[in-house]
Design a protein around this motif. Sequence first.
Motif, short mmCIF file in Angstrom:
data_model
loop_
_atom_site.label_atom_id
_atom_site.label_comp_id
_atom_site.label_asym_id
_atom_site.label_seq_id
_atom_site.Cartn_x
_atom_site.Cartn_y
_atom_site.Cartn_z
N LEU A 371 -1.60 -36.33 25.70
CA LEU A 371 -1.79 -37.69 25.20
C LEU A 371 -0.53 -38.12 24.49
N TYR A 372 0.00 -39.29 24.90
CA TYR A 372 1.11 -39.86 24.14
C TYR A 372 0.60 -41.12 23.46
N THR A 373 0.71 -41.15 22.13
CA THR A 373 0.27 -42.30 21.34
C THR A 373 1.50 -43.00 20.78
N SER A 374 1.69 -44.23 21.21
CA SER A 374 2.82 -45.02 20.72
C SER A 374 2.49 -45.61 19.35
N ARG A 375 3.53 -45.77 18.52
CA ARG A 375 3.36 -46.44 17.24
C ARG A 375 3.30 -47.96 17.39
N GLY A 376 3.44 -48.44 18.63
CA GLY A 376 3.34 -49.87 18.89
C GLY A 376 4.68 -50.56 18.88
N THR A 377 4.75 -51.67 19.62
CA THR A 377 5.99 -52.41 19.76
C THR A 377 6.09 -53.54 18.75
N GLY A 378 4.96 -54.13 18.39
CA GLY A 378 4.95 -55.21 17.41
C GLY A 378 4.25 -54.78 16.13
N PHE A 379 3.56 -55.72 15.50
CA PHE A 379 2.80 -55.41 14.29
C PHE A 379 1.57 -56.28 14.26
N TRP A 380 0.54 -55.79 13.61
CA TRP A 380 -0.67 -56.58 13.42
C TRP A 380 -0.68 -57.14 12.00
N GLY A 381 -1.06 -58.41 11.88
CA GLY A 381 -1.31 -58.99 10.55
C GLY A 381 -0.11 -58.97 9.63
N PRO A 382 -0.14 -58.16 8.57
CA PRO A 382 0.96 -58.14 7.60
C PRO A 382 2.30 -57.88 8.29
N PRO A 383 3.30 -58.72 8.06
CA PRO A 383 4.59 -58.55 8.76
C PRO A 383 5.47 -57.48 8.12
N PHE A 384 4.91 -56.30 8.00
CA PHE A 384 5.63 -55.18 7.38
C PHE A 384 5.35 -53.90 8.17
N ARG A 385 6.37 -53.05 8.23
CA ARG A 385 6.20 -51.68 8.73
C ARG A 385 6.90 -50.76 7.73
N VAL A 386 6.12 -49.92 7.09
CA VAL A 386 6.66 -49.03 6.05
C VAL A 386 6.41 -47.58 6.47
N PHE A 387 7.48 -46.86 6.75
CA PHE A 387 7.44 -45.46 7.20
C PHE A 387 6.62 -45.31 8.49
N ALA A 388 6.60 -46.35 9.31
CA ALA A 388 5.92 -46.29 10.61
C ALA A 388 6.67 -47.21 11.57
N PRO A 389 7.87 -46.81 12.00
CA PRO A 389 8.71 -47.70 12.81
C PRO A 389 8.09 -48.00 14.17
N SER A 390 8.34 -49.23 14.63
CA SER A 390 7.87 -49.62 15.96
C SER A 390 8.70 -48.92 17.03
N GLU A 391 8.23 -48.98 18.27
CA GLU A 391 8.95 -48.29 19.32
C GLU A 391 8.71 -48.91 20.70
N ILE A 392 9.72 -48.75 21.54
CA ILE A 392 9.60 -48.88 22.99
C ILE A 392 9.82 -47.47 23.50
N THR A 393 8.95 -47.01 24.36
CA THR A 393 8.99 -45.59 24.74
C THR A 393 9.41 -45.42 26.18
N LEU A 394 10.31 -44.49 26.43
CA LEU A 394 10.69 -44.10 27.79
C LEU A 394 10.29 -42.64 27.99
N LEU A 395 9.32 -42.42 28.85
CA LEU A 395 8.88 -41.07 29.17
C LEU A 395 9.42 -40.69 30.55
N VAL A 396 10.13 -39.58 30.61
CA VAL A 396 10.65 -39.08 31.87
C VAL A 396 9.76 -37.91 32.30
N LEU A 397 9.06 -38.09 33.41
CA LEU A 397 8.13 -37.07 33.88
C LEU A 397 8.89 -35.95 34.60
N ARG A 398 8.51 -34.73 34.28
CA ARG A 398 9.19 -33.57 34.86
C ARG A 398 8.20 -32.70 35.63
N SER A 399 8.65 -32.22 36.77
CA SER A 399 7.86 -31.33 37.61
C SER A 399 8.31 -29.88 37.40
N PRO A 400 7.37 -28.97 37.23
CA PRO A 400 7.76 -27.56 37.04
C PRO A 400 8.44 -26.99 38.29
#
Length: 406
Positions: A371-400
């Motif tokens: 399971l990959y859980t993103s911290r989110g790209t934007g914000f809900w409600g209060p326009p603050f992010r404190v010790f929880a930075p937003s992200e855009i995620t790039l996952l590179v899938l690897r085959s064994p």
Amino acid sequence: MTEASETRSAVQEAPGASPSRLRRLMRHVPLIAPVLLFAVPCWVLLYGGQNWPLPATLFGTGLFVLGLVGMPFAMARGHGRRQQDRAAIVGDTLLGASWVLFTWSVLLGVLLRLALTVAGVGEGQDRARIVTWAVLGVTAVLLGWGYAEARRVPRVRRLEVRLPRLGPGLDGFRVALITDTHYGPLDRARWSARVCETVNGLEADLVCHTGDIADGTAERRRAQATPLGTVRAARARVYVTGNHEYYSEAQGWVDLMDELGWEPLRNRHLLLDNGGDTLVVAGVDDVTAESSGLAGHRAHLAGALQGADPDLPVLLLAHQPKFVDQAAAAGIDLQLSGHTHGGQIWPFHHLVRLDQPTVAGLSHHGARTLLYTSRGTGFWGPPFRVFAPSEITLLVLRSPQRSASS
């Protein structure tokens, strides 16, 4: 957060307490919480032995009373039936600021005061005033920094994910993930365009949006969401609903994303082939969909996988991490989720953990499910992010298989 059904169940099963008494207590939580958010800092800053001049004490108390009355009023006008964006901005900002002030009033009001006492710094009044200025200083810095963090274009978080069943032809498959954009009262059309430009720079094979596009209807937030139509992907752009879509005409958002060229994966899947190997990309509606009463909307994993070869690896989009229990039972290889915002404003992540199995990052569940859980790209409600930075995620899938031969 915790679903109403879970709350009712906990109330009914709580040992040694009257269910009716607990229900009455739960009804008062929305009233008690705002009082605590303002009353605790008011006491710590003004009545904790500082002996401020009377005019200063009265002025400060008046500000706290104004916040206590104004915040619920602004929230009701902003997010209630009136949907007034300016009121929502005021209410949301007061909510975030009061949470940060409350948190650091509690922490510094206890810990710093204790440290100063142990160190023998100052007498009663001087010590109390040091605590007051420390709380105000820390709060001001965190709110300024948190606002900048919330409004900036998220940094890209890159990671490789090894999937044991992934064929060698799909080794290096690039998946870009955005989620929880939460277009809302603050117009972020330019921010949205810059996010999309960043995603395009990743040259992903697959781009995913795992829900909570906006707070408001598709018609109301169309201008902010329109840049999503410029996102490029070599193979596909896919989307699933989040819980906030079900607060604001979810079908309208499904239709708009389809119009913008995204494929809404509403309990269905598509197949992506490369080098003779196939990846199943499936999606389900949010877990709150069925309770919304919207016809045809529900989280239905069996329907999403119907007709797919059970031997193929599966990438599943599900807005809330808690869906991973069902995903693990079905042997899903990788689930992508958002919803948590990583807590958004510390230490709210502790409350998120009461409802979700994880707050952010990659985690293992069951025999083979990741399971990959993103911290989110934007914000809900209060326009603050404190010790929880937003992200855009790039996952590179690897085959064994490919890894072993290279």
